[in-house]
Design an enzyme around this catalytic site. Structure first.
Site, PDB file in Angstrom:
ATOM      1  N   LYS A 117       5.073   5.817  18.071  1.00 31.33           N
ATOM      2  CA  LYS A 117       4.438   5.788  16.744  1.00 31.33           C
ATOM      3  C   LYS A 117       3.036   6.385  16.821  1.00 31.33           C
ATOM      4  O   LYS A 117       2.597   7.111  15.931  1.00 31.33           O
ATOM      5  CB  LYS A 117       4.357   4.348  16.231  1.00 31.33           C
ATOM      6  CG  LYS A 117       5.211   4.118  14.987  1.00 31.33           C
ATOM      7  CD  LYS A 117       5.445   2.656  14.746  1.00 31.33           C
ATOM      8  CE  LYS A 117       4.476   2.059  13.759  1.00 31.33           C
ATOM      9  NZ  LYS A 117       4.788   0.615  13.524  1.00 31.33           N
ATOM     10  N   LYS A 134       0.812  -1.230   0.000  1.00 30.47           N
ATOM     11  CA  LYS A 134       0.000   0.000   0.000  1.00 30.47           C
ATOM     12  C   LYS A 134       0.840   1.273   0.000  1.00 30.47           C
ATOM     13  O   LYS A 134       0.447   2.268  -0.611  1.00 30.47           O
ATOM     14  CB  LYS A 134      -0.970   0.004   1.187  1.00 30.47           C
ATOM     15  CG  LYS A 134      -2.087  -1.025   1.027  1.00 30.47           C
ATOM     16  CD  LYS A 134      -3.090  -0.941   2.164  1.00 30.47           C
ATOM     17  CE  LYS A 134      -4.069  -2.097   2.079  1.00 30.47           C
ATOM     18  NZ  LYS A 134      -5.055  -2.080   3.153  1.00 30.47           N
ATOM     19  N   GLY A 137      -0.583   0.648   8.844  1.00 27.80           N
ATOM     20  CA  GLY A 137      -1.267   1.153   7.651  1.00 27.80           C
ATOM     21  C   GLY A 137      -2.777   1.229   7.824  1.00 27.80           C
ATOM     22  O   GLY A 137      -3.409   2.208   7.410  1.00 27.80           O
ATOM     23  N   GLY A 187      -3.392   0.356  17.494  1.00 28.57           N
ATOM     24  CA  GLY A 187      -2.493   0.095  16.361  1.00 28.57           C
ATOM     25  C   GLY A 187      -2.144   1.391  15.656  1.00 28.57           C
ATOM     26  O   GLY A 187      -2.923   2.358  15.691  1.00 28.57           O
ATOM     27  N   ALA A 188      -0.962   1.413  15.059  1.00 28.38           N
ATOM     28  CA  ALA A 188      -0.535   2.619  14.340  1.00 28.38           C
ATOM     29  C   ALA A 188       0.127   2.224  13.022  1.00 28.38           C
ATOM     30  O   ALA A 188       1.038   2.888  12.549  1.00 28.38           O
ATOM     31  CB  ALA A 188       0.409   3.438  15.206  1.00 28.38           C
TER      32      ALA A 188
END
Ligand code: NDP
Length: 275
Positions: free
Chosen positions: A160, A70, A134, A131-132
């Site tokens: 992050k 991506k 995509g 979460g960090a």
């Protein structure tokens, strides 16, 4: 269907054998009467750009992009939609006049699944996004557009999350932190966008993180509860959903980008669940 030649689309990934996208787009095409063919294509890890060029040369009109391409797809594009620019990643390519246009439909798919399919209001609610990577990055812009009371981004690597949150502060109330900093807080919607479920793990969440009547949502999907959903159920959460709806919605949004027609998603979701 008419007897016009089939317009060609595909999804690039590595691995790609597991992809449900060909089945989803085949159902969209049957439903809308759009004459398309959609394949799953394995791109070599060091050969994504060449695979895209070969597909364009073969007459391809557009493509979806999945793990791990991506970000590379983003760099390949000569123009981007505003939401792809925000996400810094592209999951939908359109090929016109020798140019590659990049879009990102993941976040729109998530928000549509939450608001339309699951009837979960987001405006004015406290949302926790875990979460960090995509997937989280693609979700931030569309989630902030719904005007939550707070969007908290928590990640195993706290720096992050704080760094990413900083980039989105102009769009709404957002804060980044590590998991331990969540102690004492409760959220109405808790979305797991970590890859922890893939290895059977669950992010270490403090007790009381789920507000009364909260929704626990895992972007991962599969048969039965994912590890994150199983943990949420163990903690008494009654509203649970996996990411199959998001998968179908992001595909519908891509189909709309390419064909200008919005397919119905519920029959496709039902068919996948029953498959
Ligand atoms: P990335 O590899 O980009 O990001 C992984 C994230 O998960 C990072 O934030 C990482 O934290 C965190 N993580 C990994 N392992 C653990 C663990 N054991 N405990 C806690 N955190 C962990 O993945 P993506 O963002 O692309 O994908 C994330 C998930 O979303 C996947 O399960 C994927 O299948 C799903 N997804 C679903 C979609 C759908 O349509 N339903 C669409 C896109 C993704 P750290 O930064 O500390 O390494």
């Amino acid at each position: 269907m008419t007897d016009q030649p089939l317009a060609r689309y595909c999804v690039f990934g590595n691995p790609i054998g597991h992809s449900k996208s060909p089945a989803i787009h085949a159902q969209f095409a049957r439903q809308t009467g759009e004459a398309i063919r959609y394949d799953a294509l394995l791109a070599p890890l060091d050969g994504f750009a060449a695979s895209v060029q070969a597909f364009i040369a073969a007459g391809g009109m557009g493509a979806n992009v999945t793990v791990p391409f991506k970000e590379e797809a983003f760099r390949l594009c000569s123009a981007h939609s505003p939401r792809a620019l925000l996400a810094g990643a592209v999951n939908t390519l359109s090929f016109t006049d020798g140019k590659i246009f990049g879009d990102n439909t993941d976040g729109a798919g998530l928000v549509r699944d939450l608001q339309c399919n699951l009837q979960t209001p987001l405006t004015g609610r406290r949302i926790l996004l875990l979460g960090a990577g995509g997937a989280a990055r693609g979700a931030l812009g569309p989630l902030l557009e719904t005007q939550p009371a707070l969007l908290c981004l928590a990640n195993r690597t706290a720096a992050k999350a704080t760094g990413l949150a900083q980039q989105f502060t102009a769009l709404g109330p957002i804060r980044g932190c590590g998991f331990t900093a969540l102690a004492g807080e409760a959220f109405d919607v808790v979305i797991n966008a970590t890859a922890a479920s893939l290895s059977g793990e669950v992010p270490p969440l403090p007790d009381g993180i789920f507000a009364a009547d909260a929704l626990a949502y895992d972007m991962m999907y599969g048969e039965g509860d994912t590890p994150f959903l199983a943990e949420a159920r163990r903690r008494g959460v009654r509203h649970l959903a996996d990411g199959l709806g998001m998968l179908v919605e992001q595909a519908a949004e891509a189909f709309f980008v390419w064909r200008g027609v919005r397919p119905q998603t519920q029959p496709v979701r039902d068919a996948l669940r029953n498959a």
